[in-house]
Design a protein around this motif. Structure first.
Motif, PDB file in Angstrom:
ATOM      1  N   LEU A 260       0.838  -1.151   0.163  1.00 11.35           N
ATOM      2  CA  LEU A 260      -0.170  -0.076  -0.132  1.00 11.35           C
ATOM      3  C   LEU A 260       0.814   1.178  -0.119  1.00 11.35           C
ATOM      4  CD1 LEU A 260      -2.706   1.095   0.164  1.00 11.35           C
ATOM      5  CD2 LEU A 260      -2.978   0.966   2.390  1.00 11.35           C
ATOM      6  N   ASN A 261       0.796   2.002  -1.073  1.00  9.64           N
ATOM      7  CA  ASN A 261       1.668   3.141  -1.253  1.00  9.64           C
ATOM      8  C   ASN A 261       1.257   4.514  -0.564  1.00  9.64           C
ATOM      9  OD1 ASN A 261       3.675   4.557  -2.832  1.00  9.64           O
ATOM     10  ND2 ASN A 261       2.155   5.585  -3.789  1.00  9.64           N
ATOM     11  N   LYS A 262      -0.164   4.733  -0.795  1.00  7.55           N
ATOM     12  CA  LYS A 262      -0.939   5.750  -0.149  1.00  7.55           C
ATOM     13  C   LYS A 262      -2.415   5.329   0.329  1.00  7.55           C
ATOM     14  CE  LYS A 262       1.527   9.762  -2.161  1.00  7.55           C
ATOM     15  NZ  LYS A 262       1.545  11.147  -2.937  1.00  7.55           N
ATOM     16  N   GLN A 263      -2.669   5.912   1.581  1.00  3.14           N
ATOM     17  CA  GLN A 263      -4.242   5.886   1.880  1.00  3.14           C
ATOM     18  C   GLN A 263      -4.853   6.899   2.125  1.00  3.14           C
ATOM     19  OE1 GLN A 263      -4.075   3.392   5.635  1.00  3.14           O
ATOM     20  NE2 GLN A 263      -6.184   3.432   5.859  1.00  3.14           N
ATOM     21  N   VAL A 264      -5.941   6.802   1.748  1.00  4.68           N
ATOM     22  CA  VAL A 264      -6.908   8.048   2.096  1.00  4.68           C
ATOM     23  C   VAL A 264      -8.044   7.330   2.738  1.00  4.68           C
ATOM     24  CG1 VAL A 264      -8.469   9.688   1.059  1.00  4.68           C
ATOM     25  CG2 VAL A 264      -6.147   9.181   0.047  1.00  4.68           C
ATOM     26  N   ALA A 265      -8.515   8.061   3.981  1.00  3.87           N
ATOM     27  CA  ALA A 265      -9.663   7.467   4.664  1.00  3.87           C
ATOM     28  C   ALA A 265     -10.785   8.594   4.665  1.00  3.87           C
ATOM     29  CB  ALA A 265      -9.478   6.978   6.092  1.00  3.87           C
ATOM     30  N   ILE A 266     -11.868   8.190   4.194  1.00  3.29           N
ATOM     31  CA  ILE A 266     -13.086   9.080   4.469  1.00  3.29           C
ATOM     32  C   ILE A 266     -14.138   8.603   5.298  1.00  3.29           C
ATOM     33  CG2 ILE A 266     -14.936  10.612   2.903  1.00  3.29           C
ATOM     34  CD1 ILE A 266     -13.005   9.907   0.432  1.00  3.29           C
ATOM     35  N   ALA A 267     -14.597   9.355   6.354  1.00  9.94           N
ATOM     36  CA  ALA A 267     -15.515   8.850   7.334  1.00  9.94           C
ATOM     37  C   ALA A 267     -15.512   7.662   7.819  1.00  9.94           C
ATOM     38  CB  ALA A 267     -16.857   9.145   6.463  1.00  9.94           C
TER      39      ALA A 267
ATOM     40  N   ASN B  29      -6.660  11.455   6.349  1.00 12.55           N
ATOM     41  CA  ASN B  29      -8.050  11.207   7.068  1.00 12.55           C
ATOM     42  C   ASN B  29      -8.688  12.275   6.991  1.00 12.55           C
ATOM     43  OD1 ASN B  29      -9.821   9.959   8.538  1.00 12.55           O
ATOM     44  ND2 ASN B  29      -8.715  10.189  10.405  1.00 12.55           N
ATOM     45  N   ILE B  30      -9.902  12.037   6.150  1.00 18.28           N
ATOM     46  CA  ILE B  30     -11.035  12.918   5.574  1.00 18.28           C
ATOM     47  C   ILE B  30     -12.070  12.876   6.892  1.00 18.28           C
ATOM     48  CG2 ILE B  30     -12.622  13.928   4.358  1.00 18.28           C
ATOM     49  CD1 ILE B  30      -9.822  14.418   3.476  1.00 18.28           C
ATOM     50  N   VAL B  31     -12.396  13.874   7.770  1.00 20.59           N
ATOM     51  CA  VAL B  31     -13.502  13.816   8.525  1.00 20.59           C
ATOM     52  C   VAL B  31     -14.405  14.863   8.283  1.00 20.59           C
ATOM     53  CG1 VAL B  31     -13.905  13.913  11.133  1.00 20.59           C
ATOM     54  CG2 VAL B  31     -11.770  12.735  10.242  1.00 20.59           C
TER      55      VAL B  31
ATOM     56  N   GLN C  77      -2.063  12.790   8.264  1.00 23.97           N
ATOM     57  CA  GLN C  77      -2.624  14.074   7.688  1.00 23.97           C
ATOM     58  C   GLN C  77      -4.279  14.270   8.318  1.00 23.97           C
ATOM     59  OE1 GLN C  77      -1.612  15.985   3.963  1.00 23.97           O
ATOM     60  NE2 GLN C  77       0.058  14.556   3.855  1.00 23.97           N
ATOM     61  N   LEU C  78      -4.701  15.038   9.085  1.00 21.92           N
ATOM     62  CA  LEU C  78      -6.171  14.943   9.190  1.00 21.92           C
ATOM     63  C   LEU C  78      -6.648  16.118   8.511  1.00 21.92           C
ATOM     64  CD1 LEU C  78      -8.546  14.457  10.934  1.00 21.92           C
ATOM     65  CD2 LEU C  78      -7.776  15.819  12.541  1.00 21.92           C
ATOM     66  N   GLN C  79      -7.716  16.146   7.711  1.00 23.67           N
ATOM     67  CA  GLN C  79      -8.573  17.174   7.041  1.00 23.67           C
ATOM     68  C   GLN C  79      -9.989  17.054   7.686  1.00 23.67           C
ATOM     69  OE1 GLN C  79      -6.744  19.501   4.577  1.00 23.67           O
ATOM     70  NE2 GLN C  79      -8.376  20.872   5.466  1.00 23.67           N
ATOM     71  N   LYS C  80     -10.406  18.359   8.223  1.00 19.35           N
ATOM     72  CA  LYS C  80     -11.660  18.170   8.764  1.00 19.35           C
ATOM     73  C   LYS C  80     -12.555  19.271   7.900  1.00 19.35           C
ATOM     74  CE  LYS C  80     -12.273  17.241  13.187  1.00 19.35           C
ATOM     75  NZ  LYS C  80     -12.478  17.479  14.465  1.00 19.35           N
ATOM     76  N   TYR C  81     -13.666  18.784   7.754  1.00 15.53           N
ATOM     77  CA  TYR C  81     -14.845  19.884   6.822  1.00 15.53           C
ATOM     78  C   TYR C  81     -15.998  20.144   7.802  1.00 15.53           C
ATOM     79  CZ  TYR C  81     -11.385  18.814   2.969  1.00 15.53           C
ATOM     80  OH  TYR C  81     -10.304  18.759   2.433  1.00 15.53           O
TER      81      TYR C  81
ATOM     82  N   GLN D 251     -14.203  20.295  -2.369  1.00 16.97           N
ATOM     83  CA  GLN D 251     -13.121  20.544  -1.538  1.00 16.97           C
ATOM     84  C   GLN D 251     -12.192  19.287  -1.177  1.00 16.97           C
ATOM     85  OE1 GLN D 251     -14.788  23.161   1.585  1.00 16.97           O
ATOM     86  NE2 GLN D 251     -13.693  24.631   0.858  1.00 16.97           N
ATOM     87  N   VAL D 252     -13.290  18.538  -0.845  1.00 14.83           N
ATOM     88  CA  VAL D 252     -12.645  16.903  -0.430  1.00 14.83           C
ATOM     89  C   VAL D 252     -11.965  16.104  -1.551  1.00 14.83           C
ATOM     90  CG1 VAL D 252     -13.371  14.530   0.261  1.00 14.83           C
ATOM     91  CG2 VAL D 252     -14.375  16.588   1.272  1.00 14.83           C
ATOM     92  N   THR D 253     -12.691  16.292  -2.804  1.00 21.31           N
ATOM     93  CA  THR D 253     -11.910  15.576  -3.978  1.00 21.31           C
ATOM     94  C   THR D 253     -10.816  16.417  -4.409  1.00 21.31           C
ATOM     95  OG1 THR D 253     -13.475  16.940  -5.427  1.00 21.31           O
ATOM     96  CG2 THR D 253     -14.267  14.726  -4.893  1.00 21.31           C
ATOM     97  N   THR D 254     -10.707  17.644  -4.408  1.00 17.12           N
ATOM     98  CA  THR D 254      -9.444  18.444  -4.700  1.00 17.12           C
ATOM     99  C   THR D 254      -8.222  17.913  -3.730  1.00 17.12           C
ATOM    100  OG1 THR D 254     -10.592  20.353  -5.553  1.00 17.12           O
ATOM    101  CG2 THR D 254      -8.392  20.710  -4.946  1.00 17.12           C
ATOM    102  N   ARG D 255      -8.731  18.017  -2.475  1.00 13.31           N
ATOM    103  CA  ARG D 255      -7.697  17.721  -1.320  1.00 13.31           C
ATOM    104  C   ARG D 255      -7.157  16.168  -1.633  1.00 13.31           C
ATOM    105  NH1 ARG D 255      -3.816  17.012   0.926  1.00 13.31           N
ATOM    106  NH2 ARG D 255      -3.254  17.320   3.067  1.00 13.31           N
ATOM    107  N   ILE D 256      -7.984  15.321  -1.896  1.00 10.12           N
ATOM    108  CA  ILE D 256      -7.626  13.889  -2.124  1.00 10.12           C
ATOM    109  C   ILE D 256      -6.777  13.663  -3.608  1.00 10.12           C
ATOM    110  CG2 ILE D 256      -8.286  11.503  -2.844  1.00 10.12           C
ATOM    111  CD1 ILE D 256     -10.718  11.975  -1.113  1.00 10.12           C
ATOM    112  N   THR D 257      -7.158  14.538  -4.544  1.00 12.21           N
ATOM    113  CA  THR D 257      -6.452  14.515  -5.600  1.00 12.21           C
ATOM    114  C   THR D 257      -5.076  14.827  -5.515  1.00 12.21           C
ATOM    115  OG1 THR D 257      -7.520  16.508  -6.723  1.00 12.21           O
ATOM    116  CG2 THR D 257      -8.099  14.292  -7.298  1.00 12.21           C
ATOM    117  N   ASN D 258      -4.892  16.018  -4.993  1.00 16.75           N
ATOM    118  CA  ASN D 258      -3.702  16.576  -4.539  1.00 16.75           C
ATOM    119  C   ASN D 258      -2.553  15.682  -3.549  1.00 16.75           C
ATOM    120  OD1 ASN D 258      -4.089  19.052  -5.933  1.00 16.75           O
ATOM    121  ND2 ASN D 258      -4.804  20.088  -4.075  1.00 16.75           N
TER     122      ASN D 258
END
Length: 291
Positions: free
Chosen positions: A167-174, A229-231, A261-265, A280-287
């Motif tokens: 696993l190279n990078k992980q994005v967790a949403i909710a 981590n998207i919260v 990294q924690l990103q809260k909305y 905003q979430v999709t932009t943060r993830i693609t970056n």
């Protein structure tokens, strides 16, 4: 598999219905029934594939906003789907190109209320093994929403027992890492009462699933895996379904701050089912994944 209360399923139907935006269930989509997995043209895809896992009562349509954003920004030129039947058999819709740029694999579970978490992990393992067999991939990125995060976490647990692509990078949403506060949730799914986190993200109480995930602290430490981590905080420190403390308990498993990294909305668009549609979430993830 433990029995899940009908009440829990009903609550999830109400809480997660927004995730599918009234799209048809993938199992009823004839497109998923015609494609087969072919291994006659085996070659290596050098660019790292990104797998996207949907949540409960949902399907691959819920993550299409992220996919379209990646396409629009020129981050990817190749998107396929991996359909997984209830027995774990993988069928691909589309083909990864040999010269693909950041290919995306939309993972679609026909059984989209899979509360047997080890089996959900097996689904993820089967998808990656099929990609490895056909395209000789060596590593993957994984993005997951809601219950889909457990597929990723149990994939990581499986990687401790057998050799799997990294696993190279992980994005967790909710993510519901330390459970969810819903009537009828079994002990391995329920959020402990009066759950709190210390500065390191360690929960004061842990359900049986989180205790099992503690095995991953060593893996995260050794691999230095970058995690986003998207919260969502819609109101009262919750995205309307999963509490922020449960989602943010991922920090203790990852451990090292430079890799976490924690990103809260906040507000209406931070709702559990709307997060994957939030620009905003999709932009943060693609970056995070590709920029």
């Amino acid at each position: 598999m433990k029995k899940i209360s009908l009440i829990l399923v009903l609550f999830l139907v109400l809480g997660l219905a927004a995730c599918s935006k009234a799209k048809p269930q993938a199992a009823k989509n004839p497109e998923t029934q015609v494609a087969k997995v072919h291994f006659s043209k085996k070659y290596q895809v050098k660019s790292t594939p990104t797998l996207i896992f949907h949540g409960a009562m949902s399907n691959y349509h819920a993550e299409e906003s992220l996919v379209k954003k990646a396409q629009r920004l020129g981050f990817t030129n190749n998107v396929i789907r991996a359909n997984v039947d209830p027995d774990g058999k993988v069928t691909f819709v589309g083909t990864l190109k040999q010269n693909a740029i950041n290919p995306i694999v939309e993972v679609n579970y026909e059984n989209n209320i899979q509360f047997n978490l080890p089996k959900a992990g097996m689904y993820a393992v089967n998808v990656v093994k099929a990609l490895k067999q056909q395209y000789s991939i060596k590593k993957v990125n994984m993005v997951a929403h809601s219950l889909g995060n457990m597929s990723v976490m149990y994939y990581l647990l499986a990687s401790q027992r057998e050799k799997l692509p990294t696993l190279n990078k992980q994005v967790a949403i909710a993510g519901l890492f330390d459970g969810v506060n819903l009537p009828g949730a079994t002990e391995d799914m329920a959020e402990p009462k009066n759950l709190r986190l210390n500065e390191a993200g360690k929960p004061n109480k842990m359900n049986s699933t989180y205790k099992q995930l503690l095995q991953l602290r060593k893996l995260y430490s050794q691999t230095q895996l970058p995690v986003l981590n998207i919260v969502g905080n819609k109101a009262d420190n919750s995205d309307g379904l999963v509490s922020n403390v449960s989602s943010e308990s991922l920090k203790y498993l990852v451990g090292s701050d430079p890799n976490y990294q924690l990103q809260k909305y906040y507000g209406p668009n931070a709702d559990h089912g709307r997060l994957t549609y939030n620009s905003q979430v999709t932009t943060r993830i693609t970056n995070f994944l590709w920029d």
